[in-house]
Motif scaffolding. Structure first.
Motif, mmCIF file in Angstrom:
data_model
loop_
_atom_site.group_PDB
_atom_site.id
_atom_site.type_symbol
_atom_site.label_atom_id
_atom_site.label_comp_id
_atom_site.label_asym_id
_atom_site.label_seq_id
_atom_site.Cartn_x
_atom_site.Cartn_y
_atom_site.Cartn_z
ATOM 1 N N LYS A 1 33.593 4.483 15.449
ATOM 2 C CA LYS A 1 32.426 3.606 15.576
ATOM 3 C C LYS A 1 32.617 2.261 14.893
ATOM 4 C CE LYS A 1 28.845 7.176 16.014
ATOM 5 N NZ LYS A 1 27.678 7.817 15.346
ATOM 6 N N THR A 2 33.448 2.216 13.868
ATOM 7 C CA THR A 2 33.549 0.994 13.055
ATOM 8 C C THR A 2 34.923 0.336 13.107
ATOM 9 O OG1 THR A 2 34.151 2.281 11.080
ATOM 10 C CG2 THR A 2 31.800 1.869 11.457
ATOM 11 N N LYS A 3 35.766 0.737 14.037
ATOM 12 C CA LYS A 3 37.106 0.165 14.141
ATOM 13 C C LYS A 3 37.011 -1.327 14.428
ATOM 14 C CE LYS A 3 41.484 0.594 16.630
ATOM 15 N NZ LYS A 3 42.266 0.563 15.378
ATOM 16 N N PHE A 4 37.883 -2.101 13.791
ATOM 17 C CA PHE A 4 37.897 -3.559 13.962
ATOM 18 C C PHE A 4 39.209 -3.943 14.634
ATOM 19 C CE2 PHE A 4 38.224 -8.007 12.764
ATOM 20 C CZ PHE A 4 36.907 -8.447 12.918
ATOM 21 N N SER A 5 39.118 -4.694 15.727
ATOM 22 C CA SER A 5 40.307 -5.032 16.505
ATOM 23 C C SER A 5 40.832 -6.417 16.142
ATOM 24 C CB SER A 5 39.990 -4.984 18.009
ATOM 25 O OG SER A 5 39.191 -6.090 18.385
ATOM 26 N N SER A 6 41.963 -6.771 16.730
ATOM 27 C CA SER A 6 42.587 -8.072 16.480
ATOM 28 C C SER A 6 42.075 -9.158 17.421
ATOM 29 C CB SER A 6 44.110 -7.954 16.623
ATOM 30 O OG SER A 6 44.449 -7.538 17.945
ATOM 31 N N GLN A 7 41.264 -8.797 18.416
ATOM 32 C CA GLN A 7 40.803 -9.781 19.401
ATOM 33 C C GLN A 7 40.021 -10.934 18.773
ATOM 34 O OE1 GLN A 7 37.537 -10.492 20.720
ATOM 35 N NE2 GLN A 7 38.435 -11.990 22.142
ATOM 36 N N LEU B 1 39.579 -16.857 17.090
ATOM 37 C CA LEU B 1 39.489 -17.900 16.063
ATOM 38 C C LEU B 1 40.683 -18.840 16.135
ATOM 39 C CD1 LEU B 1 38.204 -16.049 12.857
ATOM 40 C CD2 LEU B 1 36.961 -17.720 14.245
ATOM 41 N N GLU B 2 41.866 -18.287 16.309
ATOM 42 C CA GLU B 2 43.070 -19.113 16.386
ATOM 43 C C GLU B 2 43.005 -20.073 17.566
ATOM 44 O OE1 GLU B 2 46.203 -15.951 14.328
ATOM 45 O OE2 GLU B 2 46.121 -16.148 16.515
ATOM 46 N N SER B 3 42.450 -19.595 18.682
ATOM 47 C CA SER B 3 42.304 -20.449 19.858
ATOM 48 C C SER B 3 41.344 -21.606 19.584
ATOM 49 C CB SER B 3 41.801 -19.617 21.043
ATOM 50 O OG SER B 3 41.529 -20.429 22.169
ATOM 51 N N TRP B 4 40.235 -21.317 18.911
ATOM 52 C CA TRP B 4 39.261 -22.366 18.568
ATOM 53 C C TRP B 4 39.866 -23.378 17.603
ATOM 54 C CZ3 TRP B 4 34.676 -18.502 17.432
ATOM 55 C CH2 TRP B 4 34.187 -18.006 18.655
ATOM 56 N N ILE B 5 40.605 -22.882 16.611
ATOM 57 C CA ILE B 5 41.238 -23.771 15.628
ATOM 58 C C ILE B 5 42.194 -24.736 16.331
ATOM 59 C CG2 ILE B 5 42.847 -23.877 13.687
ATOM 60 C CD1 ILE B 5 41.665 -21.155 12.781
ATOM 61 N N ASP B 6 43.030 -24.204 17.206
ATOM 62 C CA ASP B 6 44.006 -25.043 17.916
ATOM 63 C C ASP B 6 43.307 -26.104 18.760
ATOM 64 O OD1 ASP B 6 46.011 -23.527 16.802
ATOM 65 O OD2 ASP B 6 46.312 -22.267 18.579
ATOM 66 N N SER B 7 42.195 -25.722 19.390
ATOM 67 C CA SER B 7 41.462 -26.656 20.248
ATOM 68 C C SER B 7 40.898 -27.828 19.448
ATOM 69 C CB SER B 7 40.339 -25.919 20.971
ATOM 70 O OG SER B 7 39.562 -26.803 21.742
ATOM 71 N N TYR B 8 40.286 -27.542 18.301
ATOM 72 C CA TYR B 8 39.702 -28.613 17.485
ATOM 73 C C TYR B 8 40.772 -29.463 16.807
ATOM 74 C CZ TYR B 8 35.234 -26.205 18.085
ATOM 75 O OH TYR B 8 34.118 -25.627 18.620
#
Length: 233
Positions: A129-135, A140-147
């Motif tokens: 129920k609480t697993k956290f993925s890398s997606q 975030l990396e995509s947004w950082i690169d864009s800005y």
């Protein structure tokens, strides 16, 4: 925050769809009133279970409130609050990226759920129920690169500045760094998913980049560090 994070998955089963709402017809006709069955009501905000200085993880384990798990949960909650405040300043300026801040606050709830589920006391159902993925990290990396493509290159140390939006995002960045420090030992001990730490690390970079971007879009200059005469005191 600790109790809220530990119960966040449980609340999904408490909040019923609209189909569960019953329409009550008063005797003799008249306007209907709507209510829900008593067992479908949302739990009270206060539980009194923490009055003796202990709180529960999502796995049901009781720990002192100063435990590193609850310290990390509290700091993550503080981070979400700081982002929420920064978002309000950004909305006032009409920035188009506020939907990203909305999403980040939601992801931080998932971060809290993962932290509140220490692996040493978790069953497989808890972990699922609480697993956290890398997606979210990749997003975030995509947004950082864009800005970053729109920003002038960094040539000096930048001081938190650039208007209210930018300065508030810098405050959120600093809180994010603290949240990462709180979570690091929990991850090293195997009690939380490593991707939680990666997310907080990228989030601080994102907030730094976004602070610069907000200042740029508002036409505000960023203050640059200059060494005081006579050196640092």
């Amino acid at each position: 925050m600790a109790a809220a994070a530990a119960r966040c998955v449980q609340l999904r089963s408490v909040l019923r769809p609209a189909a569960c709402v019953r329409a009550i017809q008063p005797p003799g006709g008249g306007e209907r009133s709507y209510t829900t069955k008593s067992e479908d009501r949302i739990p009270k905000i206060y539980t009194k279970t923490g009055d003796k200085g202990f709180s529960s993880t999502f796995t049901g384990e009781r720990r002192p409130k100063e435990d590193h798990i609850f310290e990390a949960l509290g700091t993550t909650d503080e981070l979400s609050s700081a982002i929420g405040l920064a978002r309000e300043f950004c909305l006032e300026k009409g920035h188009s990226f506020t939907d990203q801040l909305d999403k980040i606050q939601c992801v931080l709830q998932d971060v809290g759920s993962n932290i509140a589920t220490p692996r040493s006391s978790a069953r497989e159902s808890h972990i699922k129920k609480t697993k956290f993925s890398s997606q979210p990290v990749a997003e975030l990396e995509s947004w950082i690169d864009s800005y970053t493509e729109e920003l002038p290159p960094l040539t000096s140390f930048i001081l938190p500045s650039g208007g209210k939006s930018s300065a508030a995002l810098h405050v959120a960045r600093a809180v994010c760094r603290r949240a990462e420090r709180c979570v690091a030992p929990i991850i090293r001990s195997g009690e939380a998913d490593p991707d939680v730490g990666k997310y907080l690390n990228r989030l601080s970079d994102y907030l730094f980049t976004l602070a610069r971007y907000a200042a740029l879009k508002e036409g505000n200059s960023e203050r640059i560090y200059t060494r005081p005469e006579g050196g640092c005191v």
